[in-house]
Design an enzyme around this catalytic site. Structure first.
Site, PDB file in Angstrom:
ATOM      1  N   LEU A  35       0.834  -1.207   0.000  1.00 20.31           N
ATOM      2  CA  LEU A  35       0.000   0.000   0.000  1.00 20.31           C
ATOM      3  C   LEU A  35       0.867   1.256   0.000  1.00 20.31           C
ATOM      4  CD1 LEU A  35      -2.741   1.500   0.307  1.00 20.31           C
ATOM      5  CD2 LEU A  35      -2.425   1.278   2.791  1.00 20.31           C
ATOM      6  N   ASN A  36       1.954   1.250   0.788  1.00 17.82           N
ATOM      7  CA  ASN A  36       2.836   2.412   0.823  1.00 17.82           C
ATOM      8  C   ASN A  36       3.372   2.745  -0.562  1.00 17.82           C
ATOM      9  OD1 ASN A  36       2.506   2.264   3.610  1.00 17.82           O
ATOM     10  ND2 ASN A  36       4.451   1.201   3.937  1.00 17.82           N
ATOM     11  N   TYR A 102       2.027  -6.525  15.539  1.00 13.94           N
ATOM     12  CA  TYR A 102       0.925  -6.717  14.600  1.00 13.94           C
ATOM     13  C   TYR A 102      -0.283  -7.374  15.252  1.00 13.94           C
ATOM     14  CZ  TYR A 102       4.286  -5.860  10.810  1.00 13.94           C
ATOM     15  OH  TYR A 102       5.218  -5.310   9.978  1.00 13.94           O
ATOM     16  N   TRP A 103      -1.465  -6.968  14.782  1.00 18.18           N
ATOM     17  CA  TRP A 103      -2.716  -7.662  15.064  1.00 18.18           C
ATOM     18  C   TRP A 103      -3.380  -7.887  13.694  1.00 18.18           C
ATOM     19  CZ3 TRP A 103      -0.662  -3.652  17.776  1.00 18.18           C
ATOM     20  CH2 TRP A 103      -0.454  -3.843  19.145  1.00 18.18           C
ATOM     21  N   ALA A 232      21.550   3.150   4.461  1.00 23.88           N
ATOM     22  CA  ALA A 232      22.319   4.389   4.341  1.00 23.88           C
ATOM     23  C   ALA A 232      23.510   4.234   3.412  1.00 23.88           C
ATOM     24  CB  ALA A 232      22.791   4.838   5.721  1.00 23.88           C
ATOM     25  N   ALA A 260      10.851   3.339   4.526  1.00 26.54           N
ATOM     26  CA  ALA A 260      11.935   3.869   3.697  1.00 26.54           C
ATOM     27  C   ALA A 260      12.152   3.020   2.450  1.00 26.54           C
ATOM     28  CB  ALA A 260      13.228   3.942   4.515  1.00 26.54           C
ATOM     29  N   ASP A 262       9.999   1.035   1.025  1.00 27.74           N
ATOM     30  CA  ASP A 262       8.822   1.158   0.160  1.00 27.74           C
ATOM     31  C   ASP A 262       8.888   2.453  -0.651  1.00 27.74           C
ATOM     32  OD1 ASP A 262       7.952  -1.149   1.492  1.00 27.74           O
ATOM     33  OD2 ASP A 262       6.869   0.032   2.989  1.00 27.74           O
TER      34      ASP A 262
END
Length: 317
Positions: A35-36, A102-103, A232, A260, A262
């Protein structure tokens, strides 16, 4: 990467409710690796469609409306009658490095293949010019379902489309390390553009892995283009027989490293579609990732990135 003007981009994955920060400072938003990427592409003027499942509850309605307001095509989003969106919370340390809770074990997205409309949605997605999938997408489905995803990806390639894939290995999403290795080995021949992260590949394949060996393995599996993200340390880009290191030009102290990778993937894809050469695409991708890590959560504020556009050569009129 040669695609028709105005490519049909489809991203298949899970979108979730996001909580960034602890008690008293929690910021409610949304995210999910695929989604990102879709939202970042939309913010750069492209029109990606998001293939997923949400519920019929008010949270789901609000999520779909928010994604549509970002410019994401939501016509491929299925609705599950009893399940709800997953949720994740982010904690960051003093260096901006993030950890997640997470859930999502019974989220609507995990039940995509149980829905009667799943096959028709996969058929529509198979007509994509560019299909984007991640290892996290594969991890939430069982092997028969992953094989159906693989068939869709092969259909995209058979029709002249491109499949982009970030392995994005997260151990907690898999029954075992071997299960992930087997799943990636089955899916790898479907991939045109591989966008792995060195640290993820080392975790999955062993600590001796480096960018060169990672690149060689993806090319051997059939990927035409491989970009190994080094955090980096920049990125190593291998395309058309040439491998080049592209450093990060500006050092940034991160507030939150969530999203980052994504952002980099979205920037790279958008730039390649501009079309930019692969090294220039990686430089643009670094700039988008650099903005993302200055903010909390998976997605920076919209007005922080909407000015960014990759610049390819002038198009013929």
């Amino acid at each position: 990467m040669e695609l028709v003007s105005g490519p049909r981009i489809i991203a298949f994955g899970e979108g979730m409710i996001e909580v960034a920060g602890g008690f008293g400072a929690g910021l409610l938003g949304y995210g999910g690796d695929v989604l990102n990427v879709a939202i970042a592409l939309a913010r750069m003027g492209l029109e990606p469609a998001f293939l997923t499942t949400v519920g019929t509850d008010a949270w789901s309605d609000e999520l779909v409306a928010a994604w549509a307001s970002e410019g994401v095509d939501t016509t491929l989003i299925a609705r599950h009658p009893t399940r709800h969106p997953g949720l994740y919370a982010i904690r960051t340390d003093c260096d901006g490095e993030r950890t997640f809770t997470y859930w999502r074990e019974s989220s609507a997205a995990r039940a995509f293949f149980a829905l009667p409309e799943a096959e028709s949605l996969l058929e529509r997605a198979a007509a994509a010019d560019l299909l984007y999938i991640s290892g996290i997408t594969l991890s939430i489905y069982d092997r028969p379902e992953r094989l159906r995803i693989g068939r869709m990806a092969r259909s995209v390639r058979a029709r002249g489309g491109v499949v982009a894939f970030d392995s994005n290995y997260r151990p907690r999403g898999w029954a075992s390390r071997q299960a992930a290795l087997d799943a990636f080995a089955e899916f790898a021949p479907c991939v045109d553009i591989a966008l792995p992260t060195e640290a993820d590949e080392q975790l999955l394949f062993g600590g001796e892995e480096d960018a060169r060996s990672i690149t060689a393995r993806w090319h051997s599996a059939g990927a035409r283009e491989v970009v190994v993200k080094l955090g980096a340390g920049g990125a190593d880009v291998s395309c058309e027989g040439c491998m080049l290191h592209v450093p990060v030009e500006t050092t940034i102290t991160p507030l939150d490293t969530t999203g980052a990778g994504d952002a980099f993937n979205a920037g790279y894809i958008a730039a390649r579609l501009a079309p930019c050469a692969a090294p220039e695409a990686a430089r643009f991708a670094h700039s988008l990732a650099g903005i993302t890590i200055r903010y909390r959560g998976a997605l920076p504020p919209r007005d922080a990135v909407t000015h960014l556009r990759p610049e390819g050569p002038p198009r013929k009129t």
